[in-house]
Design an enzyme around this catalytic site. Structure first.
Site, PDB file in Angstrom:
ATOM      1  N   GLU A  41      23.202  36.940 -21.797  1.00 35.50           N
ATOM      2  CA  GLU A  41      21.920  37.264 -22.435  1.00 35.50           C
ATOM      3  C   GLU A  41      21.019  38.078 -21.520  1.00 35.50           C
ATOM      4  O   GLU A  41      19.821  38.208 -21.771  1.00 35.50           O
ATOM      5  CB  GLU A  41      21.206  35.983 -22.894  1.00 35.50           C
ATOM      6  N   LYS A  85      17.638  28.844 -35.654  1.00 34.28           N
ATOM      7  CA  LYS A  85      18.592  29.958 -35.598  1.00 34.28           C
ATOM      8  C   LYS A  85      19.106  30.165 -37.017  1.00 34.28           C
ATOM      9  O   LYS A  85      19.849  29.313 -37.524  1.00 34.28           O
ATOM     10  CB  LYS A  85      19.757  29.601 -34.683  1.00 34.28           C
TER      11      LYS A  85
END
Ligand code: PGA
Ligand code: ZN
Length: 428
Positions: A206, A338
Site C-alpha cells: 500500500e 469496505k
C-alpha cells in the site's frame, strides 16, 4: 424511460495495483451518460467477506476474472436493463437476488460491487452532480480525517513485521489539505530516517515503507521520531494508528508474533497493546484480536475503549447485523467500511449507519489491491463517514483517492467541514 434508466451494463477485465486482474463495470444510461467503477481486492481478508469470483487454474495464478466478467455480461446485464440507476436500493436488492448465495459466490463479490458502484456513478452523471453530492441527500458533506500508512507489514510485506499497518492520523490539522501536507512531511522524514540508518528498502503493497526493522515496536518508535523530525508534536498534531490484522497472526488459538519471537494468548495480546497504548500516542487500533476471538475483543474494549478507537475489520466485514451484534456486546467502538466486503453499496452503507447508530467511529476503507477508481473518496464525504483509510502516501492508486478528496474540499470552499479529531469515538 427516465434519464436514469439503464440502457446497458457491461464489464471488462482490467488490472489492479498488484498487477492482478480485476473487474471494471460500465453502465450506460441513454446515449452518452456513463458510470464506471472497478472492484478492489484484499489480501488479509476476513472469512465473512463477500467472495471474489476467480477462475482458478494455472493462468494468472488462478486469479483470472473471466467468469466474473461473464457474470456481469451474461447474467447481470440483461436483468438490470430498464431498471432505474438512481434507485440504488432496488438495484442492489436485484443484484443480491440474482446471486442468491449468502457470500455472493455465484456471481462474485467483485462482479457485484463493480456494478453497484458503477450504477451510482451513472446516476450522479445523469443528474450532473459529483458522486458525493448524489450520495449525500440531506445534510452537510463532511470531509474525512485521513488515516495514512507510514509502514506496511503483515500480509502486505511478506510478514517482514507482524503488524500490518502503522499509520498516522493528523488529528490536529484544520483541513484535509493541511492533513496531507503534514503527512507528506512525516512520510519524507520517515524515509530519510530509514535511509540514514541503512534501512530504506522500498515500499510494501500500500506504499508504506518496507519495514526492515528488528522488532514490531521499532516501527512505532520510528514513526514517533519521524513526526518529531518533521516538526510536529506526536499525539497533538499527528497520532499513531495501528492495524494489527490479528486474524493473520492467530494459529491454534494463539497469536504468533514472529518478528518478536513471541507466542501470546488473548490476554497476552491485550496486555501487549495496553502497554503500547501507555507508551505511544496511539489514537486508533484495528483488529487488535482475531475475527473469531470475540471474548478478547470484548475484554480489550472494556479495558481500552474509552481512550482509543477500536476498529473491527475482519470481525465485522462491513455487515450491519454484525455491527449491531458487536455493539450490543461492547466489542469494538468503530467499524471499517469496505464496499467489496459487503458486495453492494446499500449493504455497505447499512453497516456504516449501524455503526453511527451505536455512536461508533466509521471509516471508509480501500483494499490492499486498488486501482485508479476513486469511488471511496466520494463515499467518505457523501456518507459523512468522518474517516478515510486508503493506504500510504505513495503510489498513484493511493494518491488518486487523497487527491480526489482535495478536489472535493476545494470545490466546497467555505462550506467544507473537516471532521478532524472529532471523528474519533473517543474524546481526549
Ligand atoms: P486487505 O487489508 O485489503 O489486504 O484485506 C486491508 C486491511 O486489513 O484493512
Ligand atoms: Zn484491517
Amino acid at each position: 424511460m427516465s434519464a436514469t434508466t439503464i440502457a446497458s451494463v457491461r464489464a471488462r477485465r482490467v488490472w489492479d495495483s498488484r498487477g492482478r486482474p480485476t473487474v471494471e463495470a460500465e453502465i450506460r444510461l441513454g446515449e452518452d451518460t456513463v458510470g464506471r467503477a472497478i472492484a478492489p481486492a484484499g489480501a488479509s481478508t476476513g472469512s465473512g467477506e463477500a467472495l471474489d469470483l476467480r477462475d482458478g487454474g494455472r493462468a494468472l495464478g488462478g486469479l483470472g476474472v473471466a467468469r466474473a466478467v461473464a457474470a456481469v455480461n451474461e447474467v447481470i446485464a440483461p436483468a438490470l436493463a430498464g431498471l432505474d440507476a438512481a434507485e440504488q436500493h432496488a438495484l442492489d436488492a436485484k443484484l443480491v437476488e440474482l446471486d442468491g448465495t449468502p457470500d455472493k459466490s455465484r456471481l462474485g463479490g467483485n462482479a457485484i460491487v463493480a456494478v453497484s458502484m458503477a450504477a451510482a456513478h451513472a446516476a450522479a452523471a445523469a443528474r450532473g452532480v459529483p458522486l458525493w453530492k448524489h450520495l449525500l441527500g440531506d445534510g452537510e458533506p463532511l470531509i474525512p480525517l485521513p488515516e495514512i500508512q507510514i509502514f506496511g507489514g503483515g500480509a502486505h510485506a511478506a510478514t517482514r513485521i507482524d503488524l500490518q499497518d502503522v499509520m498516522v492520523m493528523p488529528v490536529g490539522a484544520a483541513s484535509f489539505s493541511q492533513a496531507l501536507e503534514w503527512t507528506a512531511e512525516v512520510y519524507r522524514a520517515a524515509g530519510a530516517g530509514l535511509a540514514a540508518n541503512g534501512k530504506l528498502q522500498g515500499v510494501a503493497d500500500e506504499g508504506g515503507y518496507w519495514p526492515a526493522v528488528d522488532s514490531n515496536e521499532e516501527v512505532l518508535a520510528e514513526t514517533v521520531v519521524a513526526i518529531e523530525a518533521a516538526g510536529f508534536k506526536p499525539g497533538r498534531d499527528l497520532a499513531l494508528s495501528l492495524d494489527i490484522a490479528a486474524t493473520q497472526l492467530r494459529r491454534d488459538g494463539r497469536y504468533h508474533l514472529q518478528r518478536d519471537g513471541k507466542v501470546l494468548d488473548s490476554d497476552g495480546m491485550i496486555r501487549l497493546m495496553l502497554d503500547w497504548l501507555d507508551r505511544y500516542p496511539i489514537a486508533s487500533i484495528e483488529d487488535p484480536l482475531a475475527e473469531d476471538d470475540e471474548a478478547g475483543l470484548i475484554a480489550f474494549t472494556r479495558e481500552a475503549g474509552k481512550r482509543v478507537q477500536i476498529i473491527g475489520d475482519d470481525y465485522l466485514v462491513t455487515n450491519a447485523d454484525r455491527v449491531k451484534h458487536a455493539a450490543a456486546r461492547g466489542a469494538c467502538n468503530a467499524v471499517l467500511v469496505k464496499p467489496n466486503q459487503a458486495g453492494t453499496l446499500s449493504e455497505a452503507k447499512a453497516a456504516l449507519e449501524a455503526g453511527k447508530a451505536a455512536g461508533w467511529g466509521t471509516i471508509v476503507s480501500a483494499r490492499s489491491g486498488e486501482t485508479e477508481d476513486v469511488t471511496i473518496a466520494h463515499l467518505a464525504v457523501g456518507w459523512r463517514a468522518g474517516q478515510l483509510k486508503v493506504g500510504s502516501f505513495a503510489r498513484s492508486e493511493r494518491m488518486a483517492k487523497w487527491n480526489e478528496v482535495l478536489r472535493i474540499e476545494e470545490a466546497l470552499g467555505r462550506a467544507a467541514r473537516f471532521a478532524g479529531r472529532g471523528a474519533l469515538p473517543v474524546k481526549r
